[in-house]
Design an enzyme around this catalytic site. Structure first.
Site, mmCIF file in Angstrom:
data_model
loop_
_atom_site.group_PDB
_atom_site.id
_atom_site.type_symbol
_atom_site.label_atom_id
_atom_site.label_comp_id
_atom_site.label_asym_id
_atom_site.label_seq_id
_atom_site.Cartn_x
_atom_site.Cartn_y
_atom_site.Cartn_z
ATOM 1 N N THR A 222 1.488 -0.636 -0.253
ATOM 2 C CA THR A 222 -0.031 0.064 -0.071
ATOM 3 C C THR A 222 1.419 1.472 -0.109
ATOM 4 O O THR A 222 2.213 1.369 -0.325
ATOM 5 C CB THR A 222 -1.365 -0.493 1.165
ATOM 6 O OG1 THR A 222 -1.848 0.765 0.877
ATOM 7 C CG2 THR A 222 -0.128 -0.077 2.506
ATOM 8 N N ASN A 223 0.126 2.543 0.158
ATOM 9 C CA ASN A 223 0.809 3.586 0.350
ATOM 10 C C ASN A 223 0.217 4.678 1.238
ATOM 11 O O ASN A 223 -0.875 4.353 2.091
ATOM 12 C CB ASN A 223 1.273 4.162 -1.178
ATOM 13 C CG ASN A 223 -0.256 4.783 -1.332
ATOM 14 O OD1 ASN A 223 -1.142 5.177 -1.303
ATOM 15 N ND2 ASN A 223 -1.136 4.037 -2.529
#
Ligand code: CTP
Length: 416
Positions: A222-223
């Site tokens: 993810t980020n």
């Protein structure tokens, strides 16, 4: 007579406080909704001892709010202000002696009391408490004070009280409150005539937040996107009268009122949700930080820690915005966001062309006060005709307003 009440389009905030009469908030919400009103429920923490947010949230078809500063909710602490502007009427039912005292003296220690202070609309207070509390000179002074500052107070009803005493202190029945609500609303103009707002009658699609790409049931790629920019845009577009759909990856934010929320996790899910709605939207703001790669073969069981090195095979996710741009309606407005750390303007211009966009909003995630997780942003707006505008660093809610101003000035009436 009440069965024929029409409150459609009217926005009611219902504040519920910690009295046994809180259970009557449930039929009140139901009747308000049946009459066509939009209802946002606020509860004090003590109210939750008497009726659950789940009950009132289900009946009102929205999230019930309690705290001004919910944990991990960056940027949403101004919701009391937005709600105060949104409401055509604020009803406090039941209102305990404690809340009556707080309202009379301008305390703002909960979402309910802070919204009451921010509200521009009429307030209708329906006290409920035990006989002697109601009779007490302090409470009576506070109720008088509420009327002096322009609040409507419905006198408590006489009858059996939860303590076993008989006297004045019962909350008026929901039907009576509803009747008074209709009377007050009949004398009040809607806060803003919805048809006059610049985005009235337009569909706006906003994406927000990160995506989560599963490696196995316990791990994701993810980020750090928090969704703040997209949520701010959704809220600002709804406040301008748009019918807004917010397609959001996982975030800790609570969605703005009046926005249809579609929750997704992966880039693939976001793609499906956006493509299904993309052609109907007059404006699309693609603020989500979509993962470009996803594990090609996610494991259905948790990977064990065996080897020193782990090589993951990733494959590209669909480019959601590029697909939208390739099949766009000519009268649609497509706005993309570009996260760039090097050659920002050149790279962003390339994305503008490649994805067939009307605007791209460029920002640098490494710059202080911009990008992921920051409550502010500093962006440059690029347009295909070569125009560009640097906006100063400002809160993301203001960036959203500025962006909408520019877009609405440039594209008068798409979709009509
Ligand atoms: N975007 C998208 N689908 C993807 C990746 C990005 O719709 N799979 C959208 C983003 O939401 C954003 C715009 O495309 O509005 C640009 O995203 P960005 O991450 O800056 O660029 P990419 O196209 O992913 O290119 P690169 O990562 O090579 O910079």
């Amino acid at each position: 007579m009440l069965a024929s009440l029409d409150l459609s389009g009217r926005c009611v905030v219902l504040g519920v406080t910690g009295s046994i009469a809180a259970y009557k908030a449930a039929p009140l919400v139901r009747q308000l909704k049946k009459a066509g009103a939009e209802v946002q429920v606020l509860m004090t923490p003590d109210a939750e001892r008497f009726v659950t947010p789940l009950t009132l949230g289900t009946l009102s078809e929205g999230e019930v709010l309690t705290e001004i500063f919910p944990e991990n909710e960056e940027g949403s602490w101004t919701k009391h202000v937005t709600l105060g502007q949104w409401a055509d009427l604020f009803v406090v039912a039941p209102a305990t002696a404690q809340t009556v005292a707080k309202l009379a003296h301008g305390f703002c220690d909960s979402m309910l009391t802070a919204t009451a202070l921010s509200a521009r609309c009429p307030l209708l207070v329906c006290p409920a408490m035990d006989r002697d509390m109601y009779r007490h000179a302090a409470t009576q002074d506070n109720l008088d004070r509420l009327q002096e500052i322009g609040y409507e107070v419905m006198p408590a009803a006489h009858g059996e009280l939860a303590s076993g005493l008989v006297g004045q202190g019962r909350m008026p029945e929901p039907e009576e409150i509803l009747g008074r609500v209709a009377e007050v609303l009949a004398e009040t103009e809607p806060t803003e005539a919805p048809g006059d707002l610049p985005l009235a009658g337009h569909d706006v699609l906003v994406t927000a937040g990160p995506t989560r790409e599963p490696i196995d049931p316990a791990r994701v790629l993810t980020n750090p996107s928090t969704g703040t920019m997209g949520y701010a845009l959704a809220e600002a577009a709804a406040a301008r009268g748009a019918s807004v759909t917010l397609v959001t990856g996982p975030t800790a934010l609570s969605p703005p009122p009046d926005v249809e929320v579609v929750s997704v996790r992966t880039a693939e899910e976001m793609n499906e949700a956006v493509q299904a709605r993309g052609t109907d939207a007059d404006y699309v703001f693609m603020a989500a930080a979509v993962a470009d790669y996803t594990p090609a073969d996610p494991s259905t069981s948790k990977r064990k820690k065996r080897d020193e090195d782990l090589v993951l095979h990733l494959r590209q996710t669909p480019d959601i915005l590029k697909t939208l741009g390739a099949h766009r309606r000519p009268d649609q407005v497509l706005v993309g966001f570009a996260l760039e750390t090097d050659d920002a303007l050149e790279n962003a211009r390339h994305k503008l062309d490649e994805k067939n966009l009307d605007w791209i909003v460029v920002n640098d995630p490494t710059e202080e006060g911009a990008g992921f997780g920051s409550s502010t942003n500093r962006v440059t707006l690029l347009h295909p005709d070569g125009a560009s505008e640097d906006l100063p660093r400002m809160p993301k809610a203001e960036v959203a307003e500025a962006l909408l101003d520019r877009v609405l000035t440039a594209h008068h009436d798409p979709g009509t």
